[in-house]
Design an enzyme around this catalytic site. Structure first.
Site, short mmCIF file in Angstrom:
data_model
loop_
_atom_site.label_atom_id
_atom_site.label_comp_id
_atom_site.label_asym_id
_atom_site.label_seq_id
_atom_site.Cartn_x
_atom_site.Cartn_y
_atom_site.Cartn_z
N ASP A 1 19.73 -9.30 -11.00
CA ASP A 1 19.28 -9.13 -8.87
C ASP A 1 18.14 -10.42 -8.24
OD1 ASP A 1 18.70 -8.24 -7.31
OD2 ASP A 1 18.63 -6.04 -7.59
C1 BGC Z 1 19.12 -5.67 -4.57
C2 BGC Z 1 20.33 -5.35 -5.43
C3 BGC Z 1 21.23 -6.58 -4.10
C4 BGC Z 1 21.18 -8.29 -4.44
C5 BGC Z 1 21.44 -8.94 -3.32
C6 BGC Z 1 18.51 -7.27 -4.27
O1 BGC Z 1 17.63 -7.39 -3.50
O2 BGC Z 1 18.39 -4.89 -5.18
O3 BGC Z 1 20.91 -4.76 -4.94
O4 BGC Z 1 22.66 -6.28 -4.83
O5 BGC Z 1 19.71 -7.75 -2.88
O6 BGC Z 1 21.77 -8.72 -2.30
#
Ligand code: BGC
Length: 755
Positions: A280
């Site tokens: 993530d």
């Molecule tokens: C979130 C994810 C997301 C990623 C990319 C993160 O802050 O937890 O769910 O896919 O950002 O946007």
């Protein structure tokens, strides 16, 4: 200390790699040969480049793509921009390896569907799959070949803002939905130009953050992990998902993005996953804050060796892994294996043959009438009728309705918190829809109050107020006038029935949007009380990303409809239902707590040694019932169903048999309706205490008035087992209860024995 830990990690990985190599059976030797050929040509930096993702199209990223130091970008939208960055990779980089371009398509790309917690309540797998097919088609038209979805985190705590992104509290329903969404996104083949590669997230147990506080610690038993949090991921892997995203939080002390047990032992070893894992956002770097790494180099080492193949945005891999390999702290075999996984997905997705988006599709594929129709249908099936006293619903078109409340005409909030590339202007609000369906003369409108942002700054990103609508014949409050409770009361007094649209702004749910209460923000309770005081029949239509505290509502209002955030077609679906063009059929995918104090409330809880009973010395509270206000699976419609004649085909059955249970469901009311018939099981005696009920099947059944149908559930007995304390899957010899039920707290019951 540090060195020895690192060494242990590396050694552990070397073992894991060989175990993985044995377990892995590449389905396509030709692709593996192509990967071998590329690996032979790649420099170390080009290899790490494939393991690196950055965000956005900017000069620095373009330069790095040219140098082969980036394998993926996120957030580059539109055929023009995506083709431009892709052209740099395919034409200007030495090895011409295409990028894989990712984006969060959580509930639609441009045609925005209901938020996932809502659509889960439809229990309609073909329709959920169809919606993701639409999302895949729109995403690929915009050059997005990889979606960071489905989010399949089981969540038992509505304080957690991200509860809105997933399918609720149940592992069985969550698994069915995970598989349906993967099928929808990926289609028959991810090489199809209209398919995307799905990325199931957040691996794993993110939904169990303590106190519902986003990013917080998770400490749960291996059994809970395996029985509740892992199943939807496993279902996604079995459905062929291409990628996974590792979660932010720590899991039993080891951050999920450095967790060898979940990322390698289970995912690769047990499940034989052959795609790749992306961290993530910044999760590798965050290993420092977690306190398991002193710097980015150690963080990169831990993350990669645990099984995270691609590093999202923090640059920890590209900046540190070359040196780790050159100084023999990291075997090149580990890097090669991760690169192989990334390239395998790129080959399977057809990116080498078709790297570019077809710009013409942008003109034809977005928000088509067919796409809107899928959104409208899913929105209609997602809303849940919780109360309907005196048959206040459905409304008659002859009535005059007062449409009141801060969400009645808020376009952005209809879309929900993670609305892809959705545009507020595309949304049909309830006010728009009632005016259109009833004629403006029958619709009075007053906003009543505004919903202010939370004072501690958590409401950053809360949607701006909707632009004033051009219509509005008989307004007590024109859309431009400041909201006022007296105006709302005035409108209520002049109407036959009041529709009160209250809840949360979309930006109050989602990531980093945890709440400490389930109250209606701002002065909404004042508005509700003032409107209720007019003594007009009131239908509460709640728009929110989580169950809110409505203990007070049953006595005060006639109707309660949980409308969540239903997407671009929200207004049409709500008006369609409230006006009785069809009967509502949504059911809750999450238990509805009475108050924040009883969280976590979930139907599949344990019996305990002192199950609830009328006296004091049993599990519960002194000051309120411990039962939810509305149980998981609950939902009313405009007709009634009776359940009878439960039959268990084989009252004694072996562990490798198939259990068949039937029951008769009859529509005893006066209108056609759809029931979500649910099938629950309980194992009375096992080595570990078992949940009081577990969902093991469901079926949507549409019946005309008076019509009856025999519904059959057929389940492998092995699927009714559980883990023993040593984490072996077993099917205990025991008596089992079964229920065929309209929700998790009622139904007709039978038993069978496993011999
Ligand atoms: C979130 C994810 C997301 C990623 C990319 C993160 O802050 O937890 O769910 O896919 O950002 O946007």
């Amino acid at each position: 200390m540090l060195l020895s830990r690192r060494l242990i990690a590396v050694l552990a990985l070397a073992c894991a790699c060989s175990a993985f190599a044995a377990a892995q059976q590449p389905s396509d030797p030709e692709t593996e040969r192509k990967i071998d050929a590329l690996l032979m040509q790649m420099t170390l930096e080009e290899k790490i480049g494939q393991l690196t993702q950055f965000a956005g199209k900017n000069p620095q990223n373009i330069e790095m793509i040219k140098q082969g130091k980036v394998g993926s970008l996120l957030g580059v939208l539109g055929a023009q921009d995506s083709n431009e960055v892709q052209r740099v990779a395919v034409e200007k980089s030495r090895l011409k390896i295409p990028l894989i371009l990712g984006y969060d398509v959580i509930h639609g790309y441009r045609t925005i569907f209901p938020v996932p917690l809502a659509s889960a309540g439809s229990f309609d797998m073909p329709l959920i799959e169809q919606a993701e097919r639409v999302a895949a088609k729109e995403s690929t038209a915009a050059g997005v070949k990889w979606v960071f979805a489905p989010m399949v985190d089981i969540a038992r705590d509505p304080r957690w803002g991200r509860v809105v992104e997933g399918a609720g509290e149940d592992p069985y329903l969550g698994s069915m939905i995970a598989a349906a969404k993967v099928r929808g996104f990926q289609g028959k083949s991810i090489a199809d130009p209209e398919s995307v590669v799905a990325c199931v997230k957040h691996y794993v147990a993110y939904g169990a953050v303590e106190g519902g506080r986003d990013y917080n610690t998770v400490d749960i038993s291996e059994q809970l992990l395996r029985e509740v949090y892992l199943p939807p991921f496993h279902a996604a892997v079995d459905a062929g998902v291409g990628t996974l995203m590792s979660a932010f939080q720590d899991l039993n002390g080891v951050p999920a993005s450095a967790n060898h047990h979940t990322l390698t032992d289970i995912l690769r070893g047990e499940w034989k996953f052959d795609g790749f894992v992306v961290s993530d956002w910044g999760a590798t770097h965050e290993l420092i804050a977690h306190g398991v790494a002193t710097n980015d180099a150690q963080a990169a080492l831990e993350s990669l060796t645990a099984g995270v193949d691609m590093d999202m945005v923090d640059g920890a891999y590209i900046n540190n892994i070359p040196e780790l390999v050159n100084s023999n702290k990291l075997p090149i075999a580990v890097v090669d294996e991760a690169v192989r996984r990334v390239l395998r997905v790129k080959f399977k997705a057809g990116l080498f043959e078709h790297p570019y988006a077809d710009a013409d599709r942008e003109k034809t594929d977005f928000l088509t009438p067919e796409n809107r129709e899928v959104a409208r249908k899913l929105a209609f099936e997602s809303m849940v009728l919780l109360q309907n006293k005196n048959d206040v619903l459905p409304l008659s078109r002859k009535q005059t309705v007062a449409v009141i409340g801060p969400l009645a005409n808020d376009k952005s909030s209809q879309l929900g918190p993670w609305a892809g590339n959705g545009q507020a202007a595309d949304a049909v609000t309830p006010l728009d829809a009632f005016r259109q369906k009833m004629g403006s003369d029958h619709v009075l409108y007053a906003k009543g109050v505004d919903i202010p942002p939370f004072e501690n700054g958590l409401a950053a990103g809360v949607a701006a107020p909707a632009p004033p609508s051009a219509t509005g014949v008989k307004n007590f409050q024109t859309e431009n006038k400041p909201a006022s409770i007296p105006d709302a009361v005035e409108a209520a007094k002049k109407a036959d029935v009041v529709l009160l649209f209250v809840g949360e702004l979309a930006g109050m749910t989602g990531e980093a949007s945890s709440r400490s209460t389930l109250d209606f923000p701002g002065d909404q309770m004042k508005l509700i009380d003032a409107v209720v005081a007019t003594k007009k029949p009131v239908v509460l239509v709640i728009e929110s990303g989580r169950p809110l505290d409505i203990r007070w509502a049953a006595d005060k209002v006639s109707g309660i409809v949980q409308a969540w955030f239903l997407g671009v077609e929200a207004g049409n679906a709500i008006a369609h239902t409230l006006l009785g063009d069809a009967s509502p059929s949504g059911h809750l995918a999450i238990s509805w707590p009475r108050s924040v104090g009883e969280i976590p409330t979930y139907y599949n809880h344990k019996n305990t040694g002192r199950p609830s009973a009328p006296d004091r010395w049993h599990t519960g509270y002194l000051d309120q019932s411990a039962a939810p206000l509305y149980p998981f699976g609950y939902g009313l419609t405009y007709t009634k169903f009776s359940y009878s004649n439960l039959k268990v085909e084989s009252p004694k059955i072996s562990a490798n048999g198939t259990l068949r249970v039937t029951a008769d469901i009859q529509n005893t009311g006066k209108r056609e309706g759809t029931e979500v018939v649910q099938f629950y099981v309980h194992d009375r005696v096992a080595p570990t205490s078992r949940p009081v009920r577990e969902l093991k099947g469901f079926e949507r059944v549409t019946l005309a008035p008076g019509e009856q149908k025999t519904v059959e559930f057929s389940v492998k007995v092995n699927d009714l087992g559980s883990y023993d304390p040593e984490m072996h899957w077993i099917v205990p010899r025991s008596t089992y209860d079964v229920w065929v039920a309209p929700d998790s707290a009622s139904g007709i019951q039978g038993t069978f024995e496993v011999e």
